[in-house]
Design a protein around this motif. Structure first.
Motif, PDB file in Angstrom:
ATOM      1  N   VAL A   1       0.843  -1.185   0.000  1.00  0.00           N
ATOM      2  CA  VAL A   1       0.000   0.000   0.000  1.00  0.00           C
ATOM      3  C   VAL A   1       0.884   1.243   0.000  1.00  0.00           C
ATOM      4  CG1 VAL A   1      -1.715   1.295   1.328  1.00  0.00           C
ATOM      5  CG2 VAL A   1      -1.866  -1.188   1.202  1.00  0.00           C
ATOM      6  N   ILE A   2       0.545   2.196  -0.834  1.00  0.00           N
ATOM      7  CA  ILE A   2       1.263   3.468  -0.841  1.00  0.00           C
ATOM      8  C   ILE A   2       0.585   4.363   0.188  1.00  0.00           C
ATOM      9  CG2 ILE A   2       1.968   5.475  -2.192  1.00  0.00           C
ATOM     10  CD1 ILE A   2       1.632   3.738  -4.709  1.00  0.00           C
ATOM     11  N   PRO A   3       1.248   4.648   1.296  1.00  0.00           N
ATOM     12  CA  PRO A   3       0.611   5.475   2.331  1.00  0.00           C
ATOM     13  C   PRO A   3       0.489   6.925   1.879  1.00  0.00           C
ATOM     14  CG  PRO A   3       2.876   5.005   2.926  1.00  0.00           C
ATOM     15  CD  PRO A   3       2.597   4.241   1.657  1.00  0.00           C
ATOM     16  N   ALA A   4      -0.417   7.626   2.539  1.00  0.00           N
ATOM     17  CA  ALA A   4      -0.597   9.042   2.230  1.00  0.00           C
ATOM     18  C   ALA A   4       0.663   9.812   2.592  1.00  0.00           C
ATOM     19  CB  ALA A   4      -1.794   9.593   2.998  1.00  0.00           C
ATOM     20  N   SER A   5       1.063  10.686   1.699  1.00  0.00           N
ATOM     21  CA  SER A   5       2.242  11.521   1.948  1.00  0.00           C
ATOM     22  C   SER A   5       1.823  12.768   2.713  1.00  0.00           C
ATOM     23  CB  SER A   5       2.876  11.921   0.616  1.00  0.00           C
ATOM     24  OG  SER A   5       1.989  12.772  -0.093  1.00  0.00           O
ATOM     25  N   LYS A   6       2.800  13.513   3.204  1.00  0.00           N
ATOM     26  CA  LYS A   6       2.497  14.788   3.872  1.00  0.00           C
ATOM     27  C   LYS A   6       1.812  15.748   2.901  1.00  0.00           C
ATOM     28  CE  LYS A   6       6.116  14.715   7.407  1.00  0.00           C
ATOM     29  NZ  LYS A   6       5.287  14.227   8.476  1.00  0.00           N
ATOM     30  N   GLY A   7       2.257  15.740   1.650  1.00  0.00           N
ATOM     31  CA  GLY A   7       1.625  16.576   0.632  1.00  0.00           C
ATOM     32  C   GLY A   7       0.181  16.164   0.385  1.00  0.00           C
ATOM     33  N   GLY A   8      -0.075  14.856   0.388  1.00  0.00           N
ATOM     34  CA  GLY A   8      -1.439  14.356   0.215  1.00  0.00           C
ATOM     35  C   GLY A   8      -2.335  14.741   1.379  1.00  0.00           C
ATOM     36  N   LYS A   9      -1.777  14.700   2.581  1.00  0.00           N
ATOM     37  CA  LYS A   9      -2.556  15.093   3.766  1.00  0.00           C
ATOM     38  C   LYS A   9      -2.844  16.592   3.759  1.00  0.00           C
ATOM     39  CE  LYS A   9      -0.901  11.298   6.551  1.00  0.00           C
ATOM     40  NZ  LYS A   9      -0.205  10.827   7.724  1.00  0.00           N
ATOM     41  N   LEU A  10      -1.859  17.388   3.349  1.00  0.00           N
ATOM     42  CA  LEU A  10      -2.064  18.835   3.252  1.00  0.00           C
ATOM     43  C   LEU A  10      -3.092  19.147   2.165  1.00  0.00           C
ATOM     44  CD1 LEU A  10      -1.339  21.712   4.095  1.00  0.00           C
ATOM     45  CD2 LEU A  10       0.580  21.615   2.484  1.00  0.00           C
ATOM     46  N   LYS A  11      -3.026  18.410   1.055  1.00  0.00           N
ATOM     47  CA  LYS A  11      -3.987  18.567  -0.031  1.00  0.00           C
ATOM     48  C   LYS A  11      -5.403  18.311   0.473  1.00  0.00           C
ATOM     49  CE  LYS A  11      -5.096  15.053  -1.889  1.00  0.00           C
ATOM     50  NZ  LYS A  11      -6.215  14.107  -1.709  1.00  0.00           N
ATOM     51  N   THR A  12      -5.578  17.238   1.239  1.00  0.00           N
ATOM     52  CA  THR A  12      -6.894  16.903   1.781  1.00  0.00           C
ATOM     53  C   THR A  12      -7.399  17.998   2.713  1.00  0.00           C
ATOM     54  OG1 THR A  12      -6.434  14.542   1.598  1.00  0.00           O
ATOM     55  CG2 THR A  12      -8.176  15.186   3.133  1.00  0.00           C
ATOM     56  N   LEU A  13      -6.522  18.499   3.556  1.00  0.00           N
ATOM     57  CA  LEU A  13      -6.896  19.576   4.474  1.00  0.00           C
ATOM     58  C   LEU A  13      -7.341  20.817   3.701  1.00  0.00           C
ATOM     59  CD1 LEU A  13      -6.961  20.547   7.473  1.00  0.00           C
ATOM     60  CD2 LEU A  13      -4.642  21.405   7.080  1.00  0.00           C
ATOM     61  N   MET A  14      -6.574  21.198   2.689  1.00  0.00           N
ATOM     62  CA  MET A  14      -6.905  22.388   1.902  1.00  0.00           C
ATOM     63  C   MET A  14      -8.182  22.174   1.085  1.00  0.00           C
ATOM     64  SD  MET A  14      -4.850  24.680   2.795  1.00  0.00           S
ATOM     65  CE  MET A  14      -5.037  25.939   1.568  1.00  0.00           C
ATOM     66  N   GLN A  15      -8.384  20.963   0.563  1.00  0.00           N
ATOM     67  CA  GLN A  15      -9.626  20.679  -0.150  1.00  0.00           C
ATOM     68  C   GLN A  15     -10.816  20.819   0.799  1.00  0.00           C
ATOM     69  OE1 GLN A  15      -9.340  16.748  -1.826  1.00  0.00           O
ATOM     70  NE2 GLN A  15      -8.207  17.440  -3.633  1.00  0.00           N
ATOM     71  N   ASN A  16     -10.677  20.248   2.001  1.00  0.00           N
ATOM     72  CA  ASN A  16     -11.775  20.308   2.968  1.00  0.00           C
ATOM     73  C   ASN A  16     -12.109  21.746   3.341  1.00  0.00           C
ATOM     74  OD1 ASN A  16     -12.282  17.554   3.094  1.00  0.00           O
ATOM     75  ND2 ASN A  16     -10.882  17.217   4.782  1.00  0.00           N
ATOM     76  N   PHE A  17     -11.084  22.547   3.627  1.00  0.00           N
ATOM     77  CA  PHE A  17     -11.347  23.942   3.970  1.00  0.00           C
ATOM     78  C   PHE A  17     -11.882  24.706   2.756  1.00  0.00           C
ATOM     79  CE2 PHE A  17      -8.706  23.499   7.831  1.00  0.00           C
ATOM     80  CZ  PHE A  17      -9.590  24.068   8.732  1.00  0.00           C
TER      81      PHE A  17
ATOM     82  N   ILE B   1      -9.422  27.450  -2.618  1.00  0.00           N
ATOM     83  CA  ILE B   1      -9.612  26.314  -3.515  1.00  0.00           C
ATOM     84  C   ILE B   1      -8.523  26.286  -4.588  1.00  0.00           C
ATOM     85  CG2 ILE B   1     -11.207  27.228  -5.268  1.00  0.00           C
ATOM     86  CD1 ILE B   1     -11.546  23.863  -3.422  1.00  0.00           C
ATOM     87  N   SER B   2      -7.970  27.441  -4.941  1.00  0.00           N
ATOM     88  CA  SER B   2      -6.854  27.480  -5.902  1.00  0.00           C
ATOM     89  C   SER B   2      -5.628  26.776  -5.325  1.00  0.00           C
ATOM     90  CB  SER B   2      -6.501  28.922  -6.262  1.00  0.00           C
ATOM     91  OG  SER B   2      -7.564  29.534  -6.936  1.00  0.00           O
ATOM     92  N   ILE B   3      -5.347  27.018  -4.061  1.00  0.00           N
ATOM     93  CA  ILE B   3      -4.231  26.325  -3.395  1.00  0.00           C
ATOM     94  C   ILE B   3      -4.506  24.825  -3.360  1.00  0.00           C
ATOM     95  CG2 ILE B   3      -2.990  26.051  -1.210  1.00  0.00           C
ATOM     96  CD1 ILE B   3      -3.532  29.111  -0.767  1.00  0.00           C
ATOM     97  N   ALA B   4      -5.759  24.456  -3.066  1.00  0.00           N
ATOM     98  CA  ALA B   4      -6.127  23.038  -3.036  1.00  0.00           C
ATOM     99  C   ALA B   4      -5.927  22.386  -4.398  1.00  0.00           C
ATOM    100  CB  ALA B   4      -7.578  22.882  -2.575  1.00  0.00           C
ATOM    101  N   ILE B   5      -6.258  23.104  -5.478  1.00  0.00           N
ATOM    102  CA  ILE B   5      -6.076  22.565  -6.830  1.00  0.00           C
ATOM    103  C   ILE B   5      -4.597  22.322  -7.113  1.00  0.00           C
ATOM    104  CG2 ILE B   5      -6.250  23.143  -9.297  1.00  0.00           C
ATOM    105  CD1 ILE B   5      -8.899  24.609  -8.556  1.00  0.00           C
ATOM    106  N   ILE B   6      -3.758  23.275  -6.761  1.00  0.00           N
ATOM    107  CA  ILE B   6      -2.312  23.128  -6.975  1.00  0.00           C
ATOM    108  C   ILE B   6      -1.788  21.920  -6.195  1.00  0.00           C
ATOM    109  CG2 ILE B   6      -0.053  24.190  -6.514  1.00  0.00           C
ATOM    110  CD1 ILE B   6      -1.513  26.928  -7.111  1.00  0.00           C
ATOM    111  N   LEU B   7      -2.195  21.795  -4.936  1.00  0.00           N
ATOM    112  CA  LEU B   7      -1.757  20.659  -4.115  1.00  0.00           C
ATOM    113  C   LEU B   7      -2.322  19.339  -4.635  1.00  0.00           C
ATOM    114  CD1 LEU B   7      -2.009  22.247  -0.564  1.00  0.00           C
ATOM    115  CD2 LEU B   7       0.085  21.623  -1.792  1.00  0.00           C
TER     116      LEU B   7
END
Length: 180
Positions: free
Chosen positions: A121-137, A158-164
């Motif tokens: 399994v490929i675990p979630a990266s720090k970037g992936g976790k930050l992406k999820t946080l920014m998408q949620n907000f 949402i622009s930051i979330a798209i980039i992430l």
């Protein structure tokens, strides 16, 4: 307080998935124009988003990290954000192109993870976790009944979330390629 043994981080993740329809229901209530229900919907989606942090931390601290949890947790994240974005797009309060872009990446990476799971399994990266946080907000600000003069704020988030979203997807592919 001791948690019963049958309640695990994976139980919390599954519960999070099962509660998503309540957030969607409150978002659509009264045609989606009811300010009180928009706030309730935001509270539901926010709470479900917070449980993502809780179940992960709990799994790590209690040494209950499982392959199922490692896979299921991002699926719950995608179901949560996907339900909110699709609902908002149907209500014409969120751009469809953003919904399609983010969901294409999310579904693509999920399918990719399923395809390569035999290699681990490929675990979630720090970037992936930050992406999820920014998408949620970012999506959360579209759920809230904010005045139009704050549009710059929610579109900025949402622009930051798209980039992430794009860069973390690339990072998953790059990580897998290096691991091979």
């Amino acid at each position: 307080m001791r948690v019963p043994s049958f309640i695990t981080p994976n139980t919390l993740t599954v519960t999070r998935i099962l509660l998503i329809p309540f957030g969607v229901y409150t978002l659509f209530y009264d045609g989606g124009d009811n300010t009180s229900y928009q706030l309730i919907s935001y509270a539901i989606f926010f709470t479900l988003g917070i449980t993502d942090i809780v179940d992960g931390k709990w799994a790590r601290q209690s040494n209950r990290i499982t392959a199922l949890g490692t896979f299921l947790d991002p699926v719950a994240d995608k179901a949560l954000i996907g339900a909110a974005m699709i609902s908002l797009s149907i209500l014409d309060r969120f751009p469809w192109w953003i919904t399609i872009l983010i969901l294409t990446r999310e579904i693509g990476i999920t399918l990719f993870r399923l395809f390569v799971i035999k290699g681990g399994v490929i675990p979630a990266s720090k970037g992936g976790k930050l992406k999820t946080l920014m998408q949620n907000f970012g999506v959360g600000f579209f759920i809230l009944p904010l005045p139009s003069w704050l549009d710059w704020f929610k579109y900025g988030f949402i622009s930051i979330a798209i980039i992430l979203t794009i860069t973390s997807g690339y990072d998953y592919l790059r990580s897998w390629y290096k691991k091979r």
